[in-house]
Structures are given as structure tokens and as C-alpha cells.
Write a protein that holds these residues in place. Structure first.
Motif, short mmCIF file in Angstrom:
data_model
loop_
_atom_site.label_atom_id
_atom_site.label_comp_id
_atom_site.label_asym_id
_atom_site.label_seq_id
_atom_site.Cartn_x
_atom_site.Cartn_y
_atom_site.Cartn_z
N LEU A 133 0.83 -1.21 0.00
CA LEU A 133 0.00 0.00 0.00
C LEU A 133 0.87 1.26 0.00
CD1 LEU A 133 -2.91 -0.91 2.46
CD2 LEU A 133 -3.06 -0.58 -0.01
N ASP A 134 1.95 1.23 0.76
CA ASP A 134 2.85 2.40 0.80
C ASP A 134 3.55 2.61 -0.53
OD1 ASP A 134 2.19 2.91 3.42
OD2 ASP A 134 3.90 1.82 4.26
N ALA A 135 3.99 1.50 -1.15
CA ALA A 135 4.80 1.61 -2.36
C ALA A 135 3.98 1.92 -3.60
CB ALA A 135 5.59 0.32 -2.59
N LEU A 136 2.69 1.60 -3.61
CA LEU A 136 1.90 1.66 -4.84
C LEU A 136 0.97 2.85 -4.92
CD1 LEU A 136 1.06 -2.13 -5.29
CD2 LEU A 136 2.95 -0.82 -6.25
N GLN A 137 1.15 3.82 -4.02
CA GLN A 137 0.31 5.02 -4.09
C GLN A 137 0.53 5.72 -5.43
OE1 GLN A 137 -1.99 6.03 -1.91
NE2 GLN A 137 -1.55 4.30 -0.54
N GLY A 138 -0.56 5.90 -6.19
CA GLY A 138 -0.47 6.58 -7.47
C GLY A 138 0.06 5.72 -8.60
N GLU A 139 0.36 4.44 -8.35
CA GLU A 139 0.91 3.57 -9.38
C GLU A 139 -0.18 2.73 -10.05
OE1 GLU A 139 3.90 3.59 -10.46
OE2 GLU A 139 4.85 4.86 -8.95
N GLN A 140 0.07 2.35 -11.28
CA GLN A 140 -0.83 1.47 -12.02
C GLN A 140 -0.01 0.61 -12.95
OE1 GLN A 140 -4.59 3.12 -13.53
NE2 GLN A 140 -4.15 2.16 -15.50
N GLU A 148 6.89 -6.19 -8.54
CA GLU A 148 8.30 -5.79 -8.57
C GLU A 148 8.50 -4.43 -7.93
OE1 GLU A 148 9.59 -5.94 -12.59
OE2 GLU A 148 9.57 -8.13 -12.72
N LEU A 149 7.56 -3.52 -8.18
CA LEU A 149 7.66 -2.17 -7.63
C LEU A 149 7.53 -2.18 -6.12
CD1 LEU A 149 7.96 0.75 -8.67
CD2 LEU A 149 5.47 0.91 -8.68
N ALA A 150 6.63 -3.01 -5.61
CA ALA A 150 6.38 -3.05 -4.16
C ALA A 150 7.32 -3.99 -3.42
CB ALA A 150 4.93 -3.47 -3.91
N GLY A 151 8.03 -4.85 -4.16
CA GLY A 151 8.91 -5.81 -3.51
C GLY A 151 8.18 -6.92 -2.78
N VAL A 152 7.01 -7.31 -3.29
CA VAL A 152 6.23 -8.40 -2.70
C VAL A 152 5.94 -9.43 -3.78
CG1 VAL A 152 5.18 -6.88 -0.97
CG2 VAL A 152 4.00 -7.27 -3.15
N SER A 153 5.39 -10.57 -3.39
CA SER A 153 5.06 -11.60 -4.37
C SER A 153 3.77 -11.24 -5.10
CB SER A 153 4.90 -12.96 -3.69
OG SER A 153 3.73 -12.96 -2.88
N GLU A 154 3.59 -11.84 -6.28
CA GLU A 154 2.34 -11.63 -7.02
C GLU A 154 1.15 -12.16 -6.24
OE1 GLU A 154 2.45 -12.81 -11.13
OE2 GLU A 154 4.58 -12.32 -11.33
N ALA A 155 1.38 -13.20 -5.45
CA ALA A 155 0.28 -13.76 -4.65
C ALA A 155 -0.26 -12.74 -3.65
CB ALA A 155 0.76 -15.02 -3.93
N PRO A 265 6.25 15.80 -21.68
CA PRO A 265 6.63 15.11 -22.93
C PRO A 265 6.45 13.61 -22.76
CG PRO A 265 8.60 15.62 -21.68
CD PRO A 265 7.44 16.21 -20.90
N ILE A 266 6.71 12.87 -23.81
CA ILE A 266 6.62 11.41 -23.77
C ILE A 266 8.01 10.87 -23.41
CG2 ILE A 266 6.22 9.35 -25.19
CD1 ILE A 266 4.26 11.13 -26.81
N LEU A 267 8.04 9.97 -22.44
CA LEU A 267 9.30 9.44 -21.95
C LEU A 267 9.67 8.15 -22.66
CD1 LEU A 267 9.01 9.96 -18.09
CD2 LEU A 267 10.29 11.32 -19.74
N TRP A 268 10.98 7.94 -22.79
CA TRP A 268 11.49 6.67 -23.31
C TRP A 268 12.78 6.32 -22.58
CZ3 TRP A 268 9.29 3.12 -26.43
CH2 TRP A 268 10.08 2.03 -26.79
N HIS A 269 12.72 5.31 -21.71
CA HIS A 269 13.92 4.82 -21.05
C HIS A 269 13.66 3.41 -20.54
CE1 HIS A 269 11.93 5.63 -17.22
NE2 HIS A 269 11.74 6.88 -17.60
N SER A 270 14.69 2.77 -20.02
CA SER A 270 14.62 1.35 -19.69
C SER A 270 13.70 1.04 -18.51
CB SER A 270 16.03 0.83 -19.37
OG SER A 270 16.61 1.55 -18.29
N SER A 271 13.36 2.05 -17.70
CA SER A 271 12.53 1.79 -16.52
C SER A 271 11.04 1.88 -16.80
CB SER A 271 12.91 2.78 -15.41
OG SER A 271 14.25 2.60 -15.01
N LEU A 272 10.65 2.17 -18.04
CA LEU A 272 9.22 2.24 -18.35
C LEU A 272 8.57 0.87 -18.22
CD1 LEU A 272 9.07 4.50 -21.55
CD2 LEU A 272 8.55 5.16 -19.19
N LYS A 273 7.31 0.87 -17.80
CA LYS A 273 6.54 -0.36 -17.81
C LYS A 273 6.29 -0.79 -19.25
CE LYS A 273 3.23 1.49 -15.42
NZ LYS A 273 1.99 1.71 -14.68
#
Length: 721
Positions: A133-140, A148-155, A265-273
């Protein structure tokens, strides 16, 4: 029946001919699917006269299966791919792969299911769910990406979906981006800025290849100036590519861009989803992506209507790729502008020596901004001789620098301490037996990181907890940290000024855009008193209350021992000095050194950049070094040391004997063991008249090596480790 020649992404094959089925139309640049044995492979149709392939009778050709629903790679981009592969002695398929930045995008648009927090507050939470919950505020994103972003399992996340904490949303992969408005917030420019901006605008209007070197002191408003060229390209319906050397600079750039044009602008780098990469790539090839801001790889994307290329902080060594295709994005950007026939702007306060030489030769048009914007003055620079102004035992900040920091704290102003060394200490040893902690995979000492309580290798990523006792002699409480890193300097500041609010800024602590944004907002709001950082803080930031910069160890970069050590030191210190006094208050820079007589330190102290560049150019001219000569490195590596040495000696043993080419080596690389591979290097030094690439191919192509040996070619090398 017709046939087509495909560039395929297979290192052993490279180029293959196929049959074109009746009713299927294929033109050069089309991306297709073709059979290879029982598998299906991706390929790009290419002009057959430009690629050599083994001739196969027509009756033996297999048929192309499918033409993918994306526009063909344009001819200018194909010529750029060919030039890059030829110049950097790289496989053509490896360069071409960079143009297909999102394999998922090749299948077309559609929708995808992503997930986001619902905002519900649960009565009870497990530690894993609380962390998510802390790590995923505003994320989709997808379940995998969020895990991967939150450092938890998919389960854990799937359980949160069932509990109503996370919800699924359907996302249109081809939804349009908001449109930038070139007239949104037109700036007020100084007369000198307006003159430069008008020059760039005319170049965009006229079209055609026009390379510019925008050479402006720190704080002179280079970004605002080239934004006017961006605005003109937008008015004409053209696309713009802006290259930045590091993702860390992106957050600050995004805010400035949005303030000027109304949207990011539109971003392009290796960290994009993956969904972001797919959406961006399709908008780029369709022409709806107006301005793309990205790292090196954005350079090879198939823009539909490219009208302007900008390389910001064009002196940065991180524009040079050090593995895979070893290209320099600054130089390839100029070549892309040439093959496309459009303007390119290289912007820097400390241009690369090669760029300065090209400007002096009239190949680039040099545009100078000699004054800071708004009447701000360049900072006063002083040298602190550490031989006479000695820090206290076990400390690293000289008394004069400490006094100046204290004065800033009393006035409510900010200070910045620069040391280009991550972690707490670069070496940890045992005071009892002298044991030193070395990486098992590299010829490098492990760096102590006290924030994480680990010893880490900055070359391969190996980490291990800091032990309680020496692993060699077993003595307890015997480990000694030798030398300073930024964490140690931050501890010293906290000890000197317990009331000061200190921020440590490195790639370890600022490893995502959100953290960088939080830091910038806090610094701008005056919530930070002292910033301690690496090269991450040397450029791009504007903190009006920052009036003091202290360079903790100016000699550190001079230990590199390579061609550009002095140039890099000058650039880094000049850039970080430029953070001081950018507002109404004057700035001051203190450079700590044990070698005040060194040419680079003297040039910084006297603010005589031109004298430094002139001396460097003359030294390189006399040595026949780049840009007055041609250099290339050959790096031989293997997991077996004897195998690597034998291969390196075999290469050296059949080196060509040419009057305009000098070949040195083989010799063990400075990092003789890197990521578990033993390494040897040869250096090719040639006159400008020599056809270095032709020499390298004629020399190396006939040779065969054991399977475990890798031979890499680095044309125009920047790294000598």
C-alpha cells in the motif's frame, strides 16, 4: 514469385532470403514474421543490394508468414543503422533491434488489464500488504509490474485484489497523449537568448542538416532557448527528440517542459513499464508523439516526422554505451540529423573537447550564452590546499569549508558538498591482519554502505552483509573503513551541525523519479540545509538558496589515468560549481585539493575555461590522440584466465603492420576480472587518415576463438578499465 532479403535477429545467421507469397506485398523496412526450422523469427525487409547473403535457389526458399501491422522503418533510419553498425564494428541486427523498442507494440493496439489501489482502508493489514500500500500510491500496472515495484510476491497482490484493496482497470493501449501547446507559456528571453533562439527557429523553418553547439555558462537558460526551437517544430507538425544522459535528470526536465508547453513530454527509457513502452512506441511510429525525451536508446526509434534533435548535457560520458553496441549517442544523434536532413542542437556548459574542436573547425555552428539569466552572477571560486589547511584527524572537511557552511546555516542558506564516490568508504580492512574485502567477481574492493549495512561491488552488483568479525583471522571489532564516501561525509556534517537537515543524493538513495521529485521539492522549499551528493547533483538543478558548493576531493577524478581524466574532472567540478548562486544571492565554491598546481585545478580557480581547453587540445594534438587521431580498444574476456590470455596473444600475434597504425598490447585490463570474466585489452592508435574499421575487420574477422571467449571492439573508447 518474388523473394525478399531479411535482416533477422539471430547472431549466427544475420541475413536470410525468403519467398514472398502471392498476394503479400513487402517493401524495405517492413517488419515480418518468417519460419526458421520449427520456430518463427522476427525480421526486417532490407534492400538486397545492401546486404550480402548466401545465394539460395528460389525453389528452396521458405515463405514469409506475416507482415506485421506497423509502418516500415524509414530509409533514413535504415541508413543510420547501417552507418552505426559499420562505424562501431557492431552486428547490423544488434543495432536494428534498438529500433523495435517494444516487441509487444508490433502486434497493434487493443486493450490490457492493469491494476491500481482502490483507496479502501482495511481494518487489519499484514506487513506485506502494508508495504504494498505504501509503495503503490499513485501507481498502475500489471500484477507483475506492481509486485516488482512493491517488492512483494504476485500472490500478495492477487490477495489484495480479492480483498478489494486493488482493482482491475481496462486500459486502451493506443490512447492519445495530451497535446503540447507551443504558445502555452512563452518565456521572456534576454537579448542574447532571443538572438540564439531566433537562429534555432530559422533552422527549424528552413529544414536541412544544421549542427549547432549551444555553449552557455551554467544558469544561462540554455533549456529555455532550445525550447523555442521545440515550439517551432511543434507549430510545423514535426516531432522532436530530446536526449538526456541520465534518467535522474528527467524529473526536473519534465517540470520545466510542462510549465512551458502545458503537458509533459513522452518518456522513453529502460525503466518504463511494458504498457508504457508499447504506447509510446506506437505513438512515435504513427507520428502522434510530439516530443520524446529519453536516454540513448530513444535515438534509434522510427519517428514518422522527426524535425529536430536536441542533446542536452552533451558532454556527458554516459552517452557512450559501454556494452553491447558501444556507440556514442551524441555522435550518432548528429549523424541521424544528417541522414534525416534536420537541425541538431548539442547543449552544454562544458562541451566535450571533440565538440569544441568541430566548432573551431566550422563543422558545428557555435552559439554562446556568456551570462547567467536574470542578472545572477557566476560564483567566486577558491582553492583549499589540503596540505596546509588540514582537516582534523579522521575528518575530511577543511576548517575553512566548515566555517563557510556554518555561516550559510546561520543565514538560512543552503550548502552542497560534492564527492563522486558512493557509499560510506571505498575500502574496508582488518586492523589486526590487514585483510581487505574484495569482490569475488571483479578486481575491485567492496564499498561499505552503512545505510544498507552491506558491502557492495559497484561493477557487478555483488553484495554481502558487513561481518561482525574478520573472515581471515576471526578477530572481532577489528574492521576499519578507509577513505570517505558520501555517506561518511554526511555523517561528518551531522556531527558538526546536529541541527542541520542533511540530504544524501546518490543513485543508491535516489533510484526512482518519485524520490528525486521529493528531494527537489524539499530543496526548493528550503527544507534541506546541506546536500551531500555525487555527480547526480552536478547538473540540471536550480536551487535559489544554494550559495555554497564544497568539492570534497577534486583530485579523485584525476586518478583515472586515461585520456579524458582532466577533461572529466573539469566538467564535473565546473558543473557542480554552477549550482551555487543561481538566485539573487551570490555564490561561492571551495575546491579541496592536494594538487593546486595541477592545470585543471588552476583553470577552475581562475575560471579560465578557454585556456584549459586550449592546453588540452594542444596536448592531444601532439600525442595524436582523439580528436586528432583515431583510437579503438579490443577487449578479450573469458571465465578461464588462460583461455583469455591465449586468445589475446593470438590477436596480438597477427596484428597488422601498417605505417599509420600503432597497436599496443595485449595487457591485463585495469579491471582484470569483471563480473567473473578475466579481461585483456589491446589499444589501436591510428592517424586520422587510417581506415580503422577496415583494419579491425580485416584483422579480426578471419580469426576463430573458443566458445567461451568474447572479443569486443570499442571504437572511440571512453572507458579504459
Amino acid at each position: 514469385m518474388t523473394r525478399v532479403r531479411l535482416l533477422v535477429f539471430n547472431a549466427a545467421l544475420g541475413v536470410l532470403d525468403y519467398r514472398v507469397p502471392e498476394g503479400m506485398r513487402i517493401e524495405p523496412g517492413n517488419v515480418v514474421i518468417a519460419p526458421l526450422g520449427p520456430r518463427q523469427i522476427l525480421g526486417i525487409a532490407w534492400e538486397p543490394e545492401r546486404l550480402n547473403a548466401k545465394e539460395v535457389p528460389s525453389e528452396k526458399l521458405r515463405s514469409v508468414l506475416e507482415v506485421l501491422p506497423v509502418p516500415p522503418l524509414p530509409a533514413p533510419l535504415r541508413r543510420l543503422i547501417e552507418w552505426t553498425a559499420d562505424y562501431y564494428c557492431a552486428p547490423l541486427w544488434a543495432v536494428a533491434r534498438m529500433a523495435l523498442g517494444s516487441m509487444a507494440a508490433l502486434r497493434g493496439g487493443g486493450t490490457v488489464t492493469e491494476y491500481r489501489l482502490t483507496g479502501q482502508e482495511p481494518a487489519r493489514l499484514t506487513p506485506q500488504r502494508a508495504a504494498a500500500l505504501d509503495a503503490l500510491q499513485g501507481e498502475q500496472g500489471t500484477i507483475r509490474e506492481l509486485a516488482e515495484l512493491a517488492g512483494v510476491s504476485e500472490a500478495v497482490l492477487r490477495g489484495m485484489v480479492g480483498a478489494g484493496l486493488v482493482e482491475a482497470v481496462t486500459v486502451d493501449l493506443d490512447r492519445p497523449y495530451p497535446r503540447a501547446d507551443p504558445a502555452h507559456a512563452a518565456p521572456h528571453l534576454s537579448a542574447l537568448q532571443q538572438e540564439a533562439a531566433d537562429l534555432f527557429v530559422r533552422a527549424v523553418d528552413d529544414g536541412g542538416f544544421a549542427p549547432f553547439l549551444l555553449d552557455g555558462v551554467t544558469g544561462s537558460g540554455k533549456t529555455e532557448v532550445y525550447f523555442e526551437a521545440v515550439a517551432e517544430a511543434l507549430k510545423r507538425g514535426r516531432q522532436v527528440l530530446v536526449l538526456l544522459p541520465e534518467i535522474a535528470l528527467t524529473e526536473n526536465f519534465l517540470r520545466r517542459f510542462e510549465a512551458r508547453f502545458g503537458v509533459p513530454p513522452i518518456l522513453w527509457h529502460s525503466s518504463l513499464k511494458s504498457s508504457e513502452r508499447r504506447r509510446a512506441w506506437r505513438a512515435i511510429v504513427q507520428g502522434s508523439a510530439q516530443v520524446v525525451v529519453g536516454a540513448r536508446s530513444a535515438l534509434f526509434l522510427p519517428y514518422a516526422r522527426l524535425g529536430l534533435v536536441v542533446v542536452d548535457e552533451a558532454h556527458e560520458v554516459s552517452f557512450k554505451q559501454d556494452d553491447g553496441v558501444r556507440y556514442n549517442a551524441r555522435d550518432v544523434a548528429v549523424m541521424r540529423a544528417k541522414v534525416e536532413g534536420l537541425p541538431v542542437i548539442l547543449a552544454s556548459a562544458t562541451p566535450a573537447l571533440e565538440s569544441m574542436q568541430l566548432a573551431d573547425a566550422g563543422i558545428y555552428r557555435r552559439v554562446e550564452l556568456t551570462d547567467r539569466f536574470g542578472g545572477a552572477r557566476l560564483p567566486a571560486i577558491s582553492v583549499v590546499d589540503l596540505r596546509s589547511e588540514v582537516p582534523p584527524p579522521g575528518k575530511w572537511l577543511a576548517p575553512r569549508l566548515v566555517d563557510e557552511m556554518r555561516a550559510r546555516l546561520e543565514r538560512g542558506e543552503q550548502s552542497l558538498l560534492f564527492l563522486n564516490r558512493r557509499g560510506y568508504a571505498p575500502l574496508t580492512l582488518c586492523r589486526t591482519c590487514g585483510y581487505r574485502f574484495q569482490c569475488p567477481n571483479c578486481t575491485a574492493w567492496l564499498v561499505e554502505h552503512r545505510f544498507s549495512g552491506r558491502l557492495a561491488c559497484h561493477h557487478c552488483g555483488h553484495e554481502t552483509p558487513v561481518p561482525e568479525a574478520c573472515p581471515e583471522c576471526g578477530a572481532a571489532d577489528c574492521l576499519v573503513a578507509c577513505g570517505p564516501g558520501v555517506e561518511r561525509i554526511a555523517d561528518e556534517v551531522a556531527e558538526l551541525f546536529p541541527e542541520a537537515r542533511v540530504a544524501t543524493v546518490t543513485s543508491d538513495t535516489m533510484n526512482n523519479p518519485e524520490r528525486i521529485g521529493t528531494f527537489v521539492a524539499a530543496a526548493e522549499a528550503g527544507a534541506i540545509d546541506v546536500i551531500v551528493g555525487t555527480q547526480l547533483v552536478t547538473k540540471g538543478y536550480h536551487f535559489p538558496e544554494l550559495t555554497l558548493v564544497g568539492v570534497v576531493d577534486a583530485d579523485l577524478g584525476l586518478d583515472g589515468g586515461d585520456l579524458r581524466a582532466a577533461e572529466r574532472t573539469f566538467q564535473q567540478i565546473a558543473q557542480v560549481s554552477g549550482r551555487a548562486g543561481r538566485g539573487e544571492k551570490p555564490g561561492e565554491v571551495l575546491i579541496q585539493t592536494r594538487h593546486p598546481e595541477a592545470a585543471v585545478i588552476a583553470a577552475l580557480a581562475s575560471a579560465d575555461r578557454d585556456a584549459f581547453y586550449a592546453a588540452e587540445i594542444e596536448a592531444r594534438r601532439e600525442a595524436g590522440a582523439p580528436p586528432f587521431g583515431r583510437w579503438a580498444a579490443i577487449i578479450v574476456s573469458s571465465e578461464d584466465q588462460a583461455e583469455a590470455l591465449a586468445a589475446a596473444r593470438a590477436i596480438g600475434g597477427c596484428a597488422p603492420d601498417l605505417p599509420d597504425v600503432l597497436i599496443l598490447g595485449p595487457a591485463p585490463a585495469p579491471l582484470a576480472l569483471l563480473r567473473g570474466r578475466y579481461r585483456f585489452r589491446l589499444l589501436v592508435a591510428a592517424r586520422r587518415s587510417a581506415e580503422v574499421q577496415k583494419v579491425l575487420r580485416g584483422w579480426l574477422d578471419p580469426l576463430e576463438f573458443p566458445r567461451g571467449v568474447r572479443v569486443a571492439i570499442d571504437v572511440d573508447p571512453y572507458s579504459f578499465v
